[in-house]
Write a protein that holds these residues in place. Structure first.
Motif, PDB file in Angstrom:
ATOM      1  N   TYR A 240      31.100  15.836 -29.293  1.00 14.75           N
ATOM      2  CA  TYR A 240      31.877  14.608 -29.430  1.00 14.75           C
ATOM      3  C   TYR A 240      31.335  13.740 -30.558  1.00 14.75           C
ATOM      4  O   TYR A 240      30.140  13.788 -30.889  1.00 14.75           O
ATOM      5  CB  TYR A 240      31.811  13.770 -28.145  1.00 14.75           C
ATOM      6  N   GLU A 242      31.356   9.687 -30.835  1.00 16.20           N
ATOM      7  CA  GLU A 242      31.677   8.577 -29.950  1.00 16.20           C
ATOM      8  C   GLU A 242      31.322   7.241 -30.591  1.00 16.20           C
ATOM      9  O   GLU A 242      30.239   7.086 -31.166  1.00 16.20           O
ATOM     10  CB  GLU A 242      30.933   8.729 -28.622  1.00 16.20           C
ATOM     11  N   LEU A 260      36.876  14.492 -29.535  1.00 14.44           N
ATOM     12  CA  LEU A 260      36.371  15.823 -29.233  1.00 14.44           C
ATOM     13  C   LEU A 260      36.441  16.668 -30.505  1.00 14.44           C
ATOM     14  O   LEU A 260      37.515  16.896 -31.051  1.00 14.44           O
ATOM     15  CB  LEU A 260      37.190  16.478 -28.115  1.00 14.44           C
TER      16      LEU A 260
END
Length: 317
Positions: A240, A242, A260
């Motif tokens: 990921y 983030e 993702l």
């Protein structure tokens, strides 16, 4: 006159040195702001029951479990993110902690956990080889303990739970684990494997050369984003990107939080179909090439067999 010049020169040097000392002192103070010193403590009852990294994006302390009422774990998480993503826990196999539990960095250099309501004390970080002089929560997600000479004596990056952060290594003998799966690196050949269950047993591989193997996650972090790879409860290893700074877009809504980038069970079904077509075509071509040859070889063998039978029947004694 000479004495007066010396006094003026000394005063001039002093005026130059004092600002430098002030800058150095200020810089030193800034470095100490995020240092956790002996005698420090946290309680889950505190308004902010955690120690922050310099950017204030990551926290180490009491993480409130979302599915439990007033239950906590000691961990590291993205404190500004709406997702409040937990990336490390101190005791992943332990029971959730009750309210009023506390952490104490003792004058002896140990991190102690006081569990309530039993009022029992235990080592929070049992693998620390010596007394710590101070600790720090870093912006890359690494919680580090330092010795008397400011050397690293322990770091959370060496003891991952279910997540690797940018710049972190997964060494042989250390596993990532979720509630139902483990990801391991085999020492002999660097094989990375995901296993169901809480215990794993990798088959041994004969090898004349032993190497130090690890999985290394090179992508790091910025002030706004951090990269993480997490093993979920289904045994899927996801990568990921983030957002961790809590920023919002021009509409006041949360900016794109989680992207993702990759997961280990992704399959390109179109590519699989293309591969199947290629295999079928190759099989047909091979059949077209070799089938006439097989028929020809078979006819030749039958003729030779028939000729041999005629010679046998024509023998006289």
């Amino acid at each position: 006159m000479k004495f007066l010049r010396q006094v003026i020169l000394s005063l001039s040097l002093l005026l130059l040195v004092v600002p430098l000392l002030a800058v150095e002192s200020s810089s030193s103070d800034n470095n100490l702001i995020n240092n956790i010193t002996r005698g420090s403590s946290l309680s889950s009852n505190d308004t902010s029951p955690y120690w922050l990294s310099p950017s204030c994006n990551l926290a180490f302390g009491f993480y409130l479990l979302p599915d439990f009422n007033d239950r906590y774990v000691v961990g590291i998480w993205f404190v500004k993110s709406p997702l409040q993503t937990l990336v490390w826990t101190a005791n992943p196999n332990g029971h959730p902690l009750h309210k009023s539990s506390s952490i104490h960095f003792t004058n002896e250099g140990k991190f102690m956990l006081r569990m309530m309501p039993e009022n029992n004390d235990k080592l929070l970080l049992p693998d620390v080889p010596e007394a710590a002089s101070y600790a720090k929560m870093h912006d890359d997600g690494n919680f580090v303990l330092y010795g008397s000479e400011s050397q690293i004596i322990w770091e959370s990056f060496d003891y991952p739970t279910d997540t690797l952060l940018g710049g972190q290594k997964l060494k042989a003998g250390i596993d990532l684990f979720s509630s139902n799966h483990r990801l391991s690196v085999r020492q002999d050949d660097g094989l990375v494997a995901i296993h169901p269950g809480t215990k794993i047993s990798l088959p041994k591989q004969e090898s004349t050369t032993r190497k130090r193997m690890w999985m290394y996650f090179e992508e790091g972090c910025s002030e706004s984003y951090i990269y993480r790879a997490t093993l979920d409860s289904e045994g899927i290893f996801n990568l990921y990107k983030e957002r961790i700074d809590g920023s919002t877009d021009h509409n006041g809504e949360s900016a794109s939080i989680l992207v993702l980038l990759w997961k280990n069970n992704q399959v390109d079904h179109a590519a699989v179909r293309r591969l199947r077509v290629i295999v079928i075509i190759v099989g047909i071509i091979e059949l077209l090439i070799f089938f006439p040859l097989i028929i020809k070889w078979r006819n030749k063998a039958e003729k030779e067999k028939s000729k041999g039978g005629d010679l046998e029947s024509g023998k006289t004694y």
